[in-house]
Write an enzyme that holds these catalytic residues in place. Structure first.
Site, PDB file in Angstrom:
ATOM      1  N   ASP A  57      -5.148   6.965 -14.388  1.00  0.00           N
ATOM      2  CA  ASP A  57      -5.592   6.395 -13.102  1.00  0.00           C
ATOM      3  C   ASP A  57      -5.939   4.864 -13.207  1.00  0.00           C
ATOM      4  OD1 ASP A  57      -6.401   5.609 -10.505  1.00  0.00           O
ATOM      5  OD2 ASP A  57      -5.836   7.505  -9.881  1.00  0.00           O
ATOM      6  N   HIS A  58      -5.266   4.117 -12.940  1.00  0.00           N
ATOM      7  CA  HIS A  58      -5.798   2.652 -13.465  1.00  0.00           C
ATOM      8  C   HIS A  58      -6.979   2.199 -12.574  1.00  0.00           C
ATOM      9  CE1 HIS A  58      -3.362   0.970 -10.328  1.00  0.00           C
ATOM     10  NE2 HIS A  58      -4.212  -0.165 -10.435  1.00  0.00           N
ATOM     11  N   HIS A  80      -5.441   6.927  -6.256  1.00  0.00           N
ATOM     12  CA  HIS A  80      -6.749   5.845  -6.469  1.00  0.00           C
ATOM     13  C   HIS A  80      -7.850   6.023  -5.607  1.00  0.00           C
ATOM     14  CE1 HIS A  80      -3.467   4.262  -9.104  1.00  0.00           C
ATOM     15  NE2 HIS A  80      -2.887   3.630  -8.156  1.00  0.00           N
ATOM     16  N   ASP A 100       1.581   7.489  -3.388  1.00  0.00           N
ATOM     17  CA  ASP A 100       1.351   6.437  -4.120  1.00  0.00           C
ATOM     18  C   ASP A 100      -0.239   5.796  -4.446  1.00  0.00           C
ATOM     19  OD1 ASP A 100       2.528   4.227  -5.774  1.00  0.00           O
ATOM     20  OD2 ASP A 100       2.011   2.771  -4.083  1.00  0.00           O
ATOM     21  N   LYS A 149       0.335  -1.146   2.752  1.00  0.00           N
ATOM     22  CA  LYS A 149       0.897  -2.506   2.132  1.00  0.00           C
ATOM     23  C   LYS A 149       1.291  -3.302   3.305  1.00  0.00           C
ATOM     24  CE  LYS A 149       3.121  -0.336  -2.097  1.00  0.00           C
ATOM     25  NZ  LYS A 149       2.106  -1.382  -3.044  1.00  0.00           N
ATOM     26  N   LYS A 193     -11.087   0.389 -13.468  1.00  0.00           N
ATOM     27  CA  LYS A 193     -11.735  -0.978 -13.034  1.00  0.00           C
ATOM     28  C   LYS A 193     -13.344  -0.979 -13.221  1.00  0.00           C
ATOM     29  CE  LYS A 193      -8.137  -1.564  -9.447  1.00  0.00           C
ATOM     30  NZ  LYS A 193      -7.494  -2.952  -9.755  1.00  0.00           N
ATOM     31  N   GLU A 212      -3.427  -3.667   0.848  1.00  0.00           N
ATOM     32  CA  GLU A 212      -2.741  -4.710  -0.052  1.00  0.00           C
ATOM     33  C   GLU A 212      -1.860  -5.776   0.956  1.00  0.00           C
ATOM     34  OE1 GLU A 212      -0.871  -3.010  -3.772  1.00  0.00           O
ATOM     35  OE2 GLU A 212      -0.507  -1.443  -2.589  1.00  0.00           O
TER      36      GLU A 212
HETATM   37  C1  BG6 Z   1      -0.222   1.392  -8.161  1.00  0.00           C
HETATM   38  C2  BG6 Z   1       0.788   1.703  -6.983  1.00  0.00           C
HETATM   39  O1  BG6 Z   1      -0.611   2.344  -8.622  1.00  0.00           O
HETATM   40  O2  BG6 Z   1      -1.221   0.650  -7.684  1.00  0.00           O
HETATM   41  C3  BG6 Z   1       1.171   0.238  -6.188  1.00  0.00           C
HETATM   42  O3  BG6 Z   1       1.831   2.125  -7.350  1.00  0.00           O
HETATM   43  C4  BG6 Z   1       0.077  -0.388  -6.073  1.00  0.00           C
HETATM   44  O4  BG6 Z   1       1.894   0.531  -5.199  1.00  0.00           O
HETATM   45  C5  BG6 Z   1      -1.005  -0.480  -7.115  1.00  0.00           C
HETATM   46  O5  BG6 Z   1       0.397  -1.783  -5.466  1.00  0.00           O
HETATM   47  C6  BG6 Z   1      -2.147  -1.274  -6.641  1.00  0.00           C
HETATM   48  O6  BG6 Z   1      -3.305  -1.587  -8.003  1.00  0.00           O
HETATM   49  P1  BG6 Z   1      -4.067  -2.722  -7.729  1.00  0.00           P
HETATM   50  O7  BG6 Z   1      -4.877  -2.536  -9.059  1.00  0.00           O
HETATM   51  O8  BG6 Z   1      -3.474  -4.085  -7.594  1.00  0.00           O
HETATM   52  O9  BG6 Z   1      -5.150  -2.307  -6.664  1.00  0.00           O
END
Ligand code: BG6
Length: 507
Positions: A194-195, A257, A252, A357, A199, A233
């Site tokens: 989970d990216h 996240h 998503d 979004k 962070k 976003e």
């Molecule tokens: C991704 C989603 O996991 O995270 C995207 O699939 C989203 O839809 C993105 O735009 C947001 O990541 P960050 O790091 O730009 O907040």
């Protein structure tokens, strides 16, 4: 005298941050994520001299590319970074190899095993391998199976699999996928990524909470009246309609996240800083989380979808007009909801989370609002008394703000809120690494701390099950409210907080 307890794991972790020799195998090497995130992150690690000299990347996809084709495609996709440091790129790209592999085809998998042995000999990578599944989620299970059946996961110390999100579509599919991948590998070989956990600012929540003595005593229902977690976003769905139409904001962003930010904000202090201690606490808090109204979820959740917006010169399409989107789509691009955590620390404290979004600003943050002073001795310069707030800015403008009242200058005794600031940029002077840099390094270091364990993923899906079932069975009960692009989402989301006499923060 109280002597602070020294954590034996802390020393260990510091000393062991050298990535051992290995080959990183990327399945889905011709896909978007490889050139947008993975190769740039690896190149960054290379430039920071954090990759071992015995290292290789093996790109795998169905296309019949050669090593050179792969190197060229990557250098075109990363043109700006290559231009900044062509010499480093030349050295780095000599570590890139390519093999045409179809994960559904046994023959190509056995070719892969042979190629990996060749790479071991050529690059001295010692049979240590990290397999990255950057493929369509429907191949996560069969992908693990194919790798395992080729004998490539036999050694749990020298092989691991990184699995991208989404991990499942709901509780039962995540549970089945967990069973499948755990059948082919041990849990500590599975790295669910989970990216957001990569962070710096999300990890900083842990440090802020557990390295300072002042926060923990007040980090609970006695002092905190509500928590808001936002990930907004400005971008729309971009070229990802095919995926997004089947996912929507709930799957998503929220299930992964936002839920991870919630877990790190609300978890109990772990006894040690080791992967299992941290993941135990995250799993526990997620298991204690509930929608504010599970029986009537429509009362605590608002879904929205962006419509047209922008200016005359820069008009923005509505979601339903975006290429690849069904003109009658009922996919949500915005979600706001109210949750509770049923434990001693948080009982009765509402957690409001929202994501969307095409909102007014790109911002991710966690806002803790403290209870008001029990007696208002002073008039407030703004008219109404304010509460103290701790705002943890995840991105952009990474840092934290503490808002508190001081005496407004002048002869009277009026109070007025001011802000105390911490900015990553000002304090450390350099931008923090992208999440993928940290997470790829951790996976190659065999460190699972920042990856989601099977029980965490399942608890996160279970939490949203009443909503997912409602959307599936009677979507009219959870209507989609339209909102204009580049605004803060539907007015109904404001009403969700207004019912509790609160407002969303408008950063
Ligand atoms: C991704 C989603 O996991 O995270 C995207 O699939 C989203 O839809 C993105 O735009 C947001 O990541 P960050 O790091 O730009 O907040």
């Amino acid at each position: 005298m109280n002597v602070p307890i020294t954590n034996p794991f802390r020393i260990g972790l510091r000393q062991e941050r050298v990535i051992p020799p290995q080959c990183l195998v990327i399945f889905g090497a011709s896909g978007d994520l490889t050139h947008r995130k993975l190769i740039p992150a690896l190149f960054e690690l290379f430039k920071q001299r954090r990759l071992p000299s015995e290292f290789a990347v093996l790109g795998c996809a169905r296309r019949a590319w050669t090593d050179n084709d792969f190197r060229q495609k990557m250098s075109i996709a990363l043109a700006d970074k290559v231009k900044e440091d062509p010499q480093a790129w030349e050295q780095f790209s000599s570590l890139l190899f390519y093999e045409s592999v179809d994960l559904q085809n046994r023959e190509t998998i056995s070719k892969l095993s042979i190629r990996l042995e060749e790479i071991d000999r050529l690059c001295a990578t010692h049979g240590n391998r990290t397999f990255y599944l950057s493929v369509s989620p429907k191949f996560y299970g069969s992908g693990c199976q194919a790798i395992a059946e080729a004998g490539l996961l036999n050694d749990p110390k020298r092989s691991r699999v990184v699995i991208e999100k989404p991990f499942g579509r709901d509780f039962s599919s995540a549970q089945s996928l967990n069973r499948l991948v755990q059948h082919y590998g041990q849990e500590n070989q599975i790295f669910r990524i989970d990216h957001y956990l990569g962070k710096e600012t999300v990890q900083n929540i842990l440090v802020l909470r557990f390295a300072n003595a002042i926060f923990e005593p007040i980090w609970n229902r006695n002092y905190i009246s509500s928590v808001q977690i936002t990930a907004s976003e400005t971008v729309g769905v971009e070229e990802r309609a095919g995926y997004y139409e089947t996912s929507g904001a709930l799957r998503d962003m929220v299930q992964n996240h936002l839920t991870q930010m919630l877990a790190i904000t609300a978890m109990e202090p772990p006894g040690h800083f080791d992967p299992e201690a941290i993941r135990n606490e995250k799993a526990k808090v997620l298991q204690a989380a509930r929608l504010a109204n599970e029986l009537e979820p429509w009362k605590c959740c608002i879904r929205g979808q962006y419509g047209k917006g922008g200016t005359k010169n820069f008009p923005l399409l509505g979601y339903r007009e975006e290429p690849g989107v069904n003109p009658n789509s009922t996919t949500e691009t915005y979600v706001a909801m109210k949750l509770f955590i049923e434990n001693w620390r948080w009982q009765g404290v509402p957690f409001y989370i929202r994501t969307g979004k095409r909102l007014a600003k790109r911002i991710s943050e966690v806002v803790l609002t403290f209870r008001e002073a029990p007696v208002h001795l002073f008039d407030s310069a703004g008219g109404t008394p304010t509460s103290n707030q701790l705002i943890l800015r995840i991105q952009p403008d990474e840092g934290a703000t503490f808002r508190f009242d001081v005496k407004s200058p002048g002869s009277g005794m009026r109070s007025r809120p001011v802000e105390m600031e911490f900015s990553y940029d000002e304090s450390f002077g350099e931008p923090s690494d992208e999440g993928y840099v940290r997470l790829l390094a951790d996976a190659m270091l065999n460190d699972t701390t920042l990856f989601t364990r099977s029980d965490e993923v399942e608890a996160a899906w279970r939490l949203y099950t009443p909503l997912l079932e409602l959307i599936e069975d009677s979507p009219w009960q959870l209507p989609i409210y339209p909102y204009e692009s580049r605004t803060w989402g539907p007015a109904e989301a404001d009403n969700l907080l207004a019912k509790d006499n609160l407002l969303w923060r408008r950063p």
